[in-house]
Motif scaffolding. Structure first.
Motif, PDB file in Angstrom:
ATOM      1  N   GLU A 174     -14.045 -15.459  18.631  1.00  0.00           N
ATOM      2  CA  GLU A 174     -14.910 -14.842  19.633  1.00  0.00           C
ATOM      3  C   GLU A 174     -14.312 -14.932  21.038  1.00  0.00           C
ATOM      4  O   GLU A 174     -14.529 -14.048  21.869  1.00  0.00           O
ATOM      5  CB  GLU A 174     -16.292 -15.503  19.595  1.00  0.00           C
ATOM      6  CG  GLU A 174     -17.090 -15.121  18.339  1.00  0.00           C
ATOM      7  CD  GLU A 174     -18.365 -15.926  18.195  1.00  0.00           C
ATOM      8  OE1 GLU A 174     -18.647 -16.759  19.098  1.00  0.00           O
ATOM      9  OE2 GLU A 174     -19.085 -15.735  17.195  1.00  0.00           O
ATOM     10  N   LYS A 175     -13.538 -15.979  21.305  1.00  0.00           N
ATOM     11  CA  LYS A 175     -12.934 -16.141  22.627  1.00  0.00           C
ATOM     12  C   LYS A 175     -11.667 -15.319  22.809  1.00  0.00           C
ATOM     13  O   LYS A 175     -11.397 -14.828  23.902  1.00  0.00           O
ATOM     14  CB  LYS A 175     -12.610 -17.618  22.864  1.00  0.00           C
ATOM     15  CG  LYS A 175     -13.834 -18.501  23.053  1.00  0.00           C
ATOM     16  CD  LYS A 175     -13.445 -19.963  23.191  1.00  0.00           C
ATOM     17  CE  LYS A 175     -14.674 -20.853  23.341  1.00  0.00           C
ATOM     18  NZ  LYS A 175     -14.307 -22.289  23.391  1.00  0.00           N
ATOM     19  N   THR A 176     -10.891 -15.183  21.754  1.00  0.00           N
ATOM     20  CA  THR A 176      -9.583 -14.524  21.874  1.00  0.00           C
ATOM     21  C   THR A 176      -9.500 -13.179  21.162  1.00  0.00           C
ATOM     22  O   THR A 176      -8.608 -12.390  21.449  1.00  0.00           O
ATOM     23  CB  THR A 176      -8.467 -15.421  21.307  1.00  0.00           C
ATOM     24  OG1 THR A 176      -8.647 -15.570  19.884  1.00  0.00           O
ATOM     25  CG2 THR A 176      -8.498 -16.804  21.955  1.00  0.00           C
ATOM     26  N   GLY A 177     -10.415 -12.933  20.225  1.00  0.00           N
ATOM     27  CA  GLY A 177     -10.327 -11.714  19.437  1.00  0.00           C
ATOM     28  C   GLY A 177      -9.266 -11.785  18.359  1.00  0.00           C
ATOM     29  O   GLY A 177      -8.952 -10.787  17.709  1.00  0.00           O
ATOM     30  N   ILE A 178      -8.693 -12.971  18.152  1.00  0.00           N
ATOM     31  CA  ILE A 178      -7.617 -13.163  17.183  1.00  0.00           C
ATOM     32  C   ILE A 178      -8.003 -14.272  16.217  1.00  0.00           C
ATOM     33  O   ILE A 178      -8.505 -15.321  16.635  1.00  0.00           O
ATOM     34  CB  ILE A 178      -6.299 -13.527  17.884  1.00  0.00           C
ATOM     35  CG1 ILE A 178      -5.844 -12.376  18.784  1.00  0.00           C
ATOM     36  CG2 ILE A 178      -5.211 -13.859  16.870  1.00  0.00           C
ATOM     37  CD1 ILE A 178      -4.652 -12.706  19.635  1.00  0.00           C
TER      38      ILE A 178
END
Length: 220
Positions: free
Chosen positions: A58-62
């Motif tokens: 959720e923070k990095t999209g990875i």
């Protein structure tokens, strides 16, 4: 596309059985999917790892790598395997509702519309390589470099397929985000491949094949 039903809720899955939209994930989904991954009951230790993967995504999209997950959770890979017996990608990531998708785009979407367009954009570009043909500056890499380097290798059919690009962009993404190069085991695990399949895609090997095409190299 597949459907997964659990506790009066239906979730859409991709062809590999992973949640199609990570935003639709719920704790109930995790409970139901855990049973599909040979985990009868999720313990507190399971939930700690699941929450890490969810938070990181959720923070990095990875989707974080197995090594990042182990480090953050204080687990060794063998301990992670006991918690999620079907594997990191096919176990933990499925339960956590995240899936490694190259730069969140369909495979092959990194390519230009045609080879002619790509060559026209990079026709005059000069790449600095070492004596073994490895790119000196990884940040100068582009798809044109990959295509021409691959043409010099034993790539089946002489062309990079979507499966090749999936691995190449996994390597590039890890390098760009974490400034490190994953090893072959991490790469196979994250890209859901076994070593035999990897060898068929890159007959020249991991270092002299995949990394070279991706514009990366191990520096001692």
């Amino acid at each position: 596309m597949k459907s997964f039903h659990y506790k009066d809720a239906t979730y859409e899955l991709d062809e590999q059985g992973c949640l199609l939209d990570p935003k639709t994930w719920t704790p109930e989904f995790a409970e139901g999917m855990a049973r599909e991954c040979d985990i009868p009951v999720l313990s507190g230790e399971h939930w700690d790892v699941i929450r890490y993967v969810r938070d990181a995504y959720e923070k990095t999209g990875i989707c974080p790598t197995i090594f990042a997950a182990c480090k953050a959770s204080g687990l060794r890979p063998q301990e992670m395997q006991k918690l999620f017996p079907t594997g990191y990608h096919r176990g933990l990531c499925r339960v956590a509702g995240v899936h490694y998708r190259v730069s969140h785009m369909p495979y092959g979407a990194h390519l230009r519309e045609s080879m002619a367009d790509l060559r026209a954009l990079s026709a005059d570009k000069v790449y600095s390589t070492d004596v073994r043909g490895f790119l000196v500056d990884p940040d100068s890499w582009d798809e044109n470099f990959a295509i021409h380097r691959a043409a010099e290798m034993r790539i089946p059919g002489g062309q990079l397929t979507d499966e090749h690009w999936r691995i190449i962009y996994y390597l590039r993404d890890v390098y760009q985000v974490q400034r490190r190069i994953p090893n072959i085991y991490e790469t196979c695990e994250s890209c859901d491949l076994d070593l035999d399949s990897f060898e068929q895609l890159f007959p020249d090997g991991y270092h002299r094949g995949a990394l070279k095409i991706a514009g990366l190299r191990f520096v001692k």
